[in-house]
Every structure is written in C-alpha cells, then in structure tokens.
Enzyme design. Structure first.
Site, mmCIF file in Angstrom:
data_model
loop_
_atom_site.group_PDB
_atom_site.id
_atom_site.type_symbol
_atom_site.label_atom_id
_atom_site.label_comp_id
_atom_site.label_asym_id
_atom_site.label_seq_id
_atom_site.Cartn_x
_atom_site.Cartn_y
_atom_site.Cartn_z
ATOM 1 N N CYS A 45 41.943 -27.996 11.089
ATOM 2 C CA CYS A 45 40.650 -27.910 10.415
ATOM 3 C C CYS A 45 40.618 -26.830 9.350
ATOM 4 O O CYS A 45 40.983 -25.680 9.607
ATOM 5 C CB CYS A 45 39.564 -27.643 11.455
ATOM 6 S SG CYS A 45 37.917 -27.562 10.743
ATOM 7 N N CYS A 60 40.639 -24.562 15.446
ATOM 8 C CA CYS A 60 41.352 -25.849 15.561
ATOM 9 C C CYS A 60 42.411 -25.904 14.450
ATOM 10 O O CYS A 60 42.108 -25.640 13.284
ATOM 11 C CB CYS A 60 40.390 -27.021 15.427
ATOM 12 S SG CYS A 60 39.080 -27.024 16.660
ATOM 13 N N CYS A 97 34.433 -20.215 11.023
ATOM 14 C CA CYS A 97 34.358 -20.725 12.388
ATOM 15 C C CYS A 97 35.317 -19.928 13.268
ATOM 16 O O CYS A 97 36.370 -19.501 12.814
ATOM 17 C CB CYS A 97 34.748 -22.206 12.387
ATOM 18 S SG CYS A 97 34.529 -23.010 13.980
ATOM 19 N N CYS A 118 34.221 -31.319 5.406
ATOM 20 C CA CYS A 118 33.705 -29.960 5.303
ATOM 21 C C CYS A 118 34.794 -28.924 5.462
ATOM 22 O O CYS A 118 35.709 -29.072 6.241
ATOM 23 C CB CYS A 118 32.602 -29.749 6.304
ATOM 24 S SG CYS A 118 31.083 -30.391 5.626
ATOM 25 N N CYS A 144 25.132 -33.820 6.061
ATOM 26 C CA CYS A 144 26.019 -33.100 6.972
ATOM 27 C C CYS A 144 25.876 -31.617 6.639
ATOM 28 O O CYS A 144 26.143 -31.201 5.517
ATOM 29 C CB CYS A 144 27.456 -33.573 6.752
ATOM 30 S SG CYS A 144 28.665 -32.644 7.680
ATOM 31 N N GLU A 159 29.241 -25.446 2.782
ATOM 32 C CA GLU A 159 29.231 -26.789 2.202
ATOM 33 C C GLU A 159 28.256 -27.702 2.926
ATOM 34 O O GLU A 159 28.050 -27.563 4.128
ATOM 35 C CB GLU A 159 30.623 -27.402 2.340
ATOM 36 C CG GLU A 159 31.665 -26.661 1.559
ATOM 37 C CD GLU A 159 33.064 -27.147 1.889
ATOM 38 O OE1 GLU A 159 33.229 -28.320 2.254
ATOM 39 O OE2 GLU A 159 33.987 -26.333 1.790
#
Ligand code: SAH
Length: 345
Positions: free
Chosen positions: A119, A116, A112, A333, A105, A92
């Site tokens: 997230c 976290c 990832c 995102c 952005c 994105e």
C-alpha cells in the site's frame, strides 16, 4: 486556538452559542449554514448579524481542504483531488460517478500506521488523524467544485478509519444528520485492515454501515507477511469479529482481496479462502493489485483473476473482479500523495 465549527453537533453548538450569550435559535441557523449549505466562512451567513459573525470568527474557524491538484480521468470521469490541509499536510479523495449517483472515497488520516506492504499510504508512515470537520470538508469541497450532490461515501482513502474511531464516527453522525447533508447510512461503507476490538465496538453501535474488510490472504502465513496488523489480530480472530458484525447488524460483509502475482493468487489459495468464508454472509471483491512505484508487486493476470473467482463461486462464495476506475489518473488512494512527497513540490 479557535475551534473547527464543522465538528460540532447541533447540541454542542447550541451549548456554545448560549455560553457566548446569544439566543438559542441562532445555533440552528449557523448549523444549517455549516452542515446543510456547506459554507466556508461566517461572511456567507447572511441572516446572522454582523456583530455576531465577528464574535463567531474569533471563537471558531473553518479547517478547509484546499484543492492542490485535481485530475480527471479521460476514461470514466473519475476525479481525484489532492487536498492541502490547514497545516500544509496533504490527503487524497476520489469522486466516482455511478448509475446511482456520485460516491466519494475519503481519507481519514494523513499517512497510516498499519504498514501493509502493498500500500502506497504506508510509505512515509503516520502523520496525524483527520478531524471530523476535515473529513466533512473533503466532501463539501468536492461537492462545491463539481457542482453535484454526493450521496455515497466510502471510507477507503488513506488511513485506517478504525484507528481514528471517534472522529470517524462523529463525521458519519454529522454527514447523516437530517438537518445537514442527510446522507443515508445505508450508503456508507467503511474499510478496515482488521482492528478486531473496534469491529466489535462498531457492531455494537448498530449503525448499519457496510463493513469492508481488507483480507488479501487466505491464511496467517501469507497475511502476516504483507499486513502487520495480522500479527496482532490474526485471521481467525478477525473472521470471528466479522461474524459478530454480521449477526448484530444483519449486513453482508465485503472482503477485499488484492490479487498479487505468485503471492496470494493460486488455486489452493482460492480453495482455502472459500473454506474459511463458508457460512458467512459475505462477498469477495477481487482487485488486481495496483502497481505502486515503491513496491515491486505484480498484478495477477486476467485469467488468474477469473479462475480465482470461479473457484470461489464453485465453493459457494460470491465474488466479483472489481472494475478499476480512474486507472489513468492513479486513482488509488495514497499514490498521488506519495508522489508529491517524493518530488517535494
Ligand atoms: N485502512 C483501510 C482503508 C484504506 S485502503 C483498509 O485497510 O481497509 C483501501 C483499500 O485499498 C484496502 O482494501 C487496501 O488493502 C487496498 N489497497 C491498498 N494498496 C493497494 C494496492 N496497491 N492495490 C490494490 N489494493 C490496495
């Protein structure tokens, strides 16, 4: 396998062109088509002889981001793209319009590793790094689609940019090249969850990028629960690295703090945060945590956010409650990609 032409610096491209037996000046022409005019094919390079274009298209390729979904906010015109990459993965990007121009952005990884808990990007884990050329393509594709010049960049999309350090730095080098997009380094921010050794490395490059640090907690106890990276590099080590970054670059650090009801938003948390940050040249961005469908965190109330900001200010730390852009299009995102994965369409 052909190589992504967007990832080459002018020096590297010159080397390649000479190796292929073509005159050196062609490299400059090609580089300008790729990095300045942002073409997506060799056919568009009208001052390059056809025979040479044919050779180039055998040796090189354009790893374009293709627009799969585009959402435009009715509230503020923020545009969110879901891009499809050459291998069918998705990332994105979000383009925001400000008084000073357009800001993008960009995502730096597919998925990832950081995990976290609040997230959306962490859901589904890590798939792969993006190349420098793919990150450039996020910018170029959005520019072309919107018909505007984007002059600010935030590396705050999906992924941990300092976990893809070499590609991210190459991307920045290419984007700021005066023979390419010539974006000002002062207009670039990079957000990290706190990979301490890489913060030192970035500082030592003396690029002057604005560093945003996702802090989200005033102490190790709270931070380690929601950000596994804190178990490896704790808050003391992180803040020491931030001080180093400030001292070496002279740049103010921006700390991101997503406010989660009942987790990190108490008066005591605000006081503890202020005492930790005392003496650093910094700014705290308070962000109401975004609801992520897969997580059951709740946003702090508006009153809590304001109170938290007041306590920080009273203790000498500048803070703002960040305005949320594109809230009607899930502009944060990771959210769109996560929903794509869920429906599988
Ligand atoms: N990996 C980098 C950059 C990507 S995330 C980093 O951690 O900084 C961009 C920002 O959005 C980070 O500050 C991240 O902590 C924050 N963020 C992630 N999920 C969020 C959520 N649900 N609500 C508010 N902010 C969130």
């Amino acid at each position: 396998m052909p190589k992504d032409i967007r990832a080459f610096t002018i020096e590297e491209l010159t080397e390649e062109i000479i190796q292929l037996g073509f005159p050196k000046f062609r490299a400059k022409q090609i580089y300008s088509w790729v990095q300045e005019k942002c073409v997506s094919s060799f056919d568009e390079m009208t001052n390059i002889p056809l025979a040479m274009r044919n050779v180039l298209s055998e040796k090189f390729e354009f790893l374009d981001c293709k627009i799969n979904t585009k959402l435009v906010s009715e509230i503020d015109g923020t545009v969110k793209y879901l891009f499809e990459l050459f291998d069918g993965e998705y990332v994105e990007s979000v383009v925001m319009k400000y008084k000073y121009g357009y800001s993008i952005c960009v995502s730096s990884q597919v998925g990832c590793k950081m995990g976290c808990t609040f997230c959306a990007s962490a859901i589904g884990g890590f798939v792969r790094n993006l190349s420098a050329g793919e990150m450039l393509s996020e910018v170029f594709t959005a520019q072309k689609d919107l018909g505007v010049k984007i002059n600010h960049l935030v590396l705050m999309g999906t992924g941990e940019p300092l976990d893809n350090f070499d590609n991210v730095l190459r991307f920045i080098e290419l984007l700021t090249d005066e023979n390419g997009q010539n974006m000002s380094i002062r207009h670039i921010s990079l957000s990290t969850c706190g990979i301490v050794p890489k913060i030192y490395e970035l500082a030592d490059r003396r690029l002057g990028i604005t560093l945003s640090v996702s802090l989200h907690a005033p102490n190790n106890q709270i931070r380690s629960k929601s950000m596994p990276v804190n178990i490896k590099y704790n808050i003391e080590e992180l803040l020491t690295a931030c001080l180093y970054y400030e001292n070496v670059t002279g740049r103010r650090i921006s700390f991101e703090y997503a406010m989660i009801k009942g987790v990190n938003d108490s008066d005591a948390a605000a006081k503890e945060l202020a005492s930790r940050l005392k003496g650093t040249l910094c700014h705290v961005n308070l962000i109401p945590v975004n609801n992520v469908r897969e997580r059951n965190y709740e946003k702090s109330t508006k009153e809590r956010q304001s109170r938290f900001a007041v306590i920080l200010e009273e203790n000498g730390i500048t803070a703002t409650v960040r305005r949320t852009l594109g809230s009607d299009i899930n502009a944060s995102c990771g959210q769109l990609r996560a929903s794509k994965r869920k429906t599988g369409d």
